[in-house]
Design an enzyme around this catalytic site. Structure first.
Site, short mmCIF file in Angstrom:
data_model
loop_
_atom_site.label_atom_id
_atom_site.label_comp_id
_atom_site.label_asym_id
_atom_site.label_seq_id
_atom_site.Cartn_x
_atom_site.Cartn_y
_atom_site.Cartn_z
CB CYS A 2 -0.94 0.09 1.20
SG CYS A 2 -1.94 -1.37 1.43
NE ARG A 27 4.46 1.87 -0.52
CZ ARG A 27 5.64 1.69 0.05
NH1 ARG A 27 6.73 2.08 -0.56
NH2 ARG A 27 5.74 1.13 1.23
CD1 TRP A 74 -0.73 -6.12 -3.67
CD2 TRP A 74 -0.47 -6.78 -1.55
NE1 TRP A 74 -0.39 -7.45 -3.68
CE2 TRP A 74 -0.22 -7.89 -2.39
CE3 TRP A 74 -0.36 -6.95 -0.17
CZ2 TRP A 74 0.13 -9.13 -1.91
CZ3 TRP A 74 -0.02 -8.21 0.31
CH2 TRP A 74 0.23 -9.28 -0.56
CG ASN A 100 2.40 0.68 3.89
OD1 ASN A 100 3.52 1.14 3.76
ND2 ASN A 100 2.14 -0.57 3.63
N GLY A 101 0.47 -1.37 6.20
CA GLY A 101 1.03 -2.26 7.22
C GLY A 101 -0.02 -3.27 7.63
CD GLU A 492 14.19 -13.27 -13.13
OE1 GLU A 492 13.96 -13.67 -11.98
OE2 GLU A 492 13.75 -12.17 -13.56
CE LYS A 496 10.38 -11.31 -14.35
NZ LYS A 496 11.44 -11.01 -13.42
CD GLU A 499 7.05 -11.40 -11.94
OE1 GLU A 499 6.68 -10.97 -10.84
OE2 GLU A 499 8.19 -11.21 -12.38
CG HIS A 515 16.84 -36.98 -9.45
ND1 HIS A 515 17.30 -38.23 -9.09
CD2 HIS A 515 17.86 -36.38 -10.10
CE1 HIS A 515 18.55 -38.36 -9.50
NE2 HIS A 515 18.91 -37.25 -10.12
CE LYS A 614 9.63 -2.74 -10.08
NZ LYS A 614 10.11 -3.89 -10.88
O1 M6R Z 1 12.52 -4.63 -4.79
P1 M6R Z 1 13.08 -5.99 -4.58
O2 M6R Z 1 14.20 -6.30 -5.54
O3 M6R Z 1 13.51 -6.25 -3.17
O4 M6R Z 1 11.91 -6.98 -4.91
C1 M6R Z 1 12.04 -8.36 -4.69
C2 M6R Z 1 10.91 -9.12 -5.33
O5 M6R Z 1 9.68 -8.76 -4.76
C3 M6R Z 1 10.83 -8.88 -6.83
O6 M6R Z 1 12.03 -9.19 -7.46
C4 M6R Z 1 9.70 -9.71 -7.46
O7 M6R Z 1 10.01 -11.06 -7.38
C5 M6R Z 1 9.45 -9.26 -8.90
N1 M6R Z 1 8.05 -9.16 -9.14
C6 M6R Z 1 10.03 -10.17 -9.91
O8 M6R Z 1 9.79 -9.78 -11.21
#
Ligand code: M6R
Length: 619
Positions: A2, A27, A74, A100-101, A492, A496, A499, A515, A614
């Site tokens: 948030c 956020r 959020w 926020n929290g 990764e 990607k 998500e 395995h 983000k």
């Molecule tokens: O801001 P940060 O690098 O600490 O964020 C960490 C993760 O939340 C961030 O990398 C997240 O996994 C992304 N959505 C990946 O694309």
């Protein structure tokens, strides 16, 4: 997560708040809302959806208020509904609050308030807090206290003392025109000091361009803002002398330009991000890297005999790349942990361990708390962060800024590539302090410098990768396989894809496939396999054969050129051959593009995928 923004001043508050909220949408973007102080009450606008949805409501109403609070959500407690959107107004209509929290003991507090006849309109923990403050404020007035800021501050302090959990809050009261209140514990909150106007926000980005003077609030502090003044105290009511920092806003390009999405724009900005990560960071003699901000001299660094890397999500994958490169080139044992696990694990640590935290935003709560825990134990903690003056960057002992520029797309791309490039430079720097020769150092410096050009070359293959995406867009499961340095890139790639396109994807070290995951292989489950030249090239080809033998479609990414057997994979993406130090950097580009195009073709909201934010600022 948030984001909160508050304003008190002479301007019309709503455009200031809406602009701030837009900048804090990273956020969270489940719902948005504003409460504006109006004589005798509040005007509240709130709605599920993006800031622009609530912006339309506000623009229609044209409110004239000069003070208000706002929020982009959020969801944690309570579903994504209009009723759960912030701001929340107290039972008596006196207070409006944004938060926020997480209030962890909200259920107990809610029970107590309900037993006093207070009714709740939402499922949120935030409404419990606003009602608790309002109840204490009302009780004080009933007992003869004045309707003034002192009474409200006393009620706020008493309520916050009962709260377990984290908060960054903004609060306004119908009795107190032109006065704005805030408090923080565990969630970021920053004050912006303007001329006859003041701001309160989760992040300085909210008031970028409006003031350069800011005060970063600390945990357990309360602020009382007026247009021309502000006072900071502790929750226990001790005076605090605020430290004003002067921010030089970097005028950075946050416009989309000709790109359809920020993610695509940021993928294409990667050559520049790499140049920025390297600028001024190689020694004059061209044999090693140098970092100004580590605050550790060569003698101290030579004493380090273990490194612990901590991060979350994509940043954790960057940590795994760092592990591989540092162990290979500097021969220092490296451990990697999820920051979220480390903070509660009480892991035994070797004495001369150097800790690195990696975070694009510098605000991820798990990474921040892991950093705090490592510092509490007396370890030196350095950061690799992108956002200048973020909480992690301010609290650690030094570090390396990425200089990637603002990353707006929720899926991290250019920040990741610069983190792993910096990992390579760090491996070189630490290696040169140990057994790496001058000439090997020189070769690595040259190799690192060629990477932006090679990345640009891979980006010219975007159309070819889009065509491959068309073939694979309708599958619902994917495997990503890579060995050694390509294992974190496989992870990764899987992250990607899942998500942004909501396709189930898993990353594995290729040999591990046998395995268990091999059971998934079928014509319905494609595999993306890395098969680069080197000692395990043949093994990687065998893994692909094993998949093909089970009729699994395969997309291969290889730097082996003609050595990659014709017809082995269904689709092949050829990338240039390069030094091992840069292999991860080059290999991730095709998977970023493939995920992007698949998500676009499936009609997904690439820059704001469902359920994500983000910056993850709640546990
Ligand atoms: O801001 P940060 O690098 O600490 O964020 C960490 C993760 O939340 C961030 O990398 C997240 O996994 C992304 N959505 C990946 O694309």
């Amino acid at each position: 997560m948030c984001g909160i923004v508050g304003y008190v001043g002479k301007q019309s508050a709503s455009p200031v708040l809406l602009e701030g909220l837009k900048r804090l949408e990273y956020r969270g973007y489940d719902s948005a809302g504003l409460a504006l102080w109006e004589k005798g009450g509040f005007e509240v606008y709130k709605k599920t959806g993006r800031v622009e949805v609530v912006g339309q409501l506000v623009t229609k109403a044209k409110p004239a208020s000069n003070m208000g609070i706002s929020h982009t959500r959020w969801a944690t407690h309570g579903g994504v509904t209009d009723a759960n959107a912030h701001p929340h107004v107290s039972f008596d209509g006196k207070l409006a609050l944004v938060h926020n929290g997480v209030i962890e003991n909200f259920a107990t507090l809610k029970r107590e308030l309900s037993s006093k006849g207070i009714e709740f309109k939402s499922e949120t923990d935030t409404e419990v807090l606003v009602n608790l403050i309002a109840y204490l404020y009302k009780s004080a007035i009933d007992e003869g206290s004045e309707r003034d800021s002192a009474t409200l501050l006393t009620a706020m302090r008493a309520a916050l003392a009962q709260v377990e959990g984290t908060y960054g809050i903004g609060l306004i009261c119908t009795d107190l025109p032109d006065q704005l209140f805030g408090a923080r514990k565990g969630s970021p909150l920053v004050i912006g000091i303007g001329r006859k106007e003041n701001f309160l926000a989760s992040d300085i980005a909210a008031f970028a361009g409006r003031t350069q003077d800011v005060v970063y609030m600390h945990d357990n502090e309360v602020v009382h803002l007026r247009a021309d003044d502000f006072t900071v105290t502790t929750i226990q009511d001790a005076a605090v002398a605020p430290v004003i920092s002067h921010i030089d806003w970097e005028v950075e390009n946050s416009e989309l330009g000709s790109f359809k999405h920020y993610m695509l724009k940021e993928i294409f900005e990667q050559p520049t991000a790499l140049e920025n990560a390297m600028r001024g960071r190689f020694s004059q003699d061209g044999s090693t890297a140098q970092f100004g901000g580590l605050n550790l001299d060569a003698r101290e660094l030579r004493q380090v005999d273990r490194i612990l890397f901590l991060g979350c999500g994509t940043a954790w994958h960057a940590c795994l790349v760092a592990e591989y490169l540092i162990e290979k080139y500097a021969r220092i044992p490296v451990e990697v942990e999820y920051a979220s696990e480390f903070r509660y694990r009480n892991a035994p640590m070797f004495r001369n361990t150097l800790v690195f935290v990696v975070s694009q935003s510098g605000e991820t709560i798990d990474t921040l708390e892991a950093q705090r825990e490592a510092k509490r134990k007396g370890f030196r903690v350095l950061g690799i962060t992108n956002v200048v003056s973020s909480t992690i960057a301010r609290e650690n002992d030094g570090g390396i800024y990425q200089h990637s520029g603002p990353e707006i797309g929720v899926a991290s791309t250019k920040a990741f590539i610069s983190q792993i490039h910096i990992a390579g430079m760090l491996a070189l720097y630490l290696g040169r302090m140990r057994d790496m020769s001058f000439s090997e150092g020189g070769e690595i410096v040259k190799a690192l410098k060629t990477v932006p050009g090679m990345v640009a070359q891979i980006l010219t293959m975007a159309d070819q990768i889009e065509a491959i995406a068309r073939k694979y867009k309708d599958y619902e499961d994917f495997l990503f396989l890579g060995r050694q340095l390509m294992f974190p890139i496989a992870l990764e790639g899987a992250l990607k894809l899942k998500e942004i396109s909501y396709i189930h994807a898993e990353g594995y070290p290729a040999a591990e496939m046998k395995h268990g995951p091999i059971a998934l292989i079928s014509p319905k489950c494609p595999t993306l396999a890395f098969a680069h030249k080197g000692e395990i090239f043949k093994k990687s080809l065998s893994n692909i054969q094993e998949i093909k033998a089970r009729k699994g479609p395969v997309i291969a990414i290889t730097n082996a050129g003609k050595e990659f057997p014709d017809g082995l994979a269904d689709d092949v993406i050829h990338i240039p051959e390069c030094h091992d130090i840069a292999m991860a950097t080059l290999s991730v580009i095709p998977v970023q593009l493939l995920s992007y195009y698949i998500a676009v073709l499936r009609g997904c909201d690439v820059d704001k995928p469902r359920n994500l934010a983000k910056s993850v600022t709640v546990e």
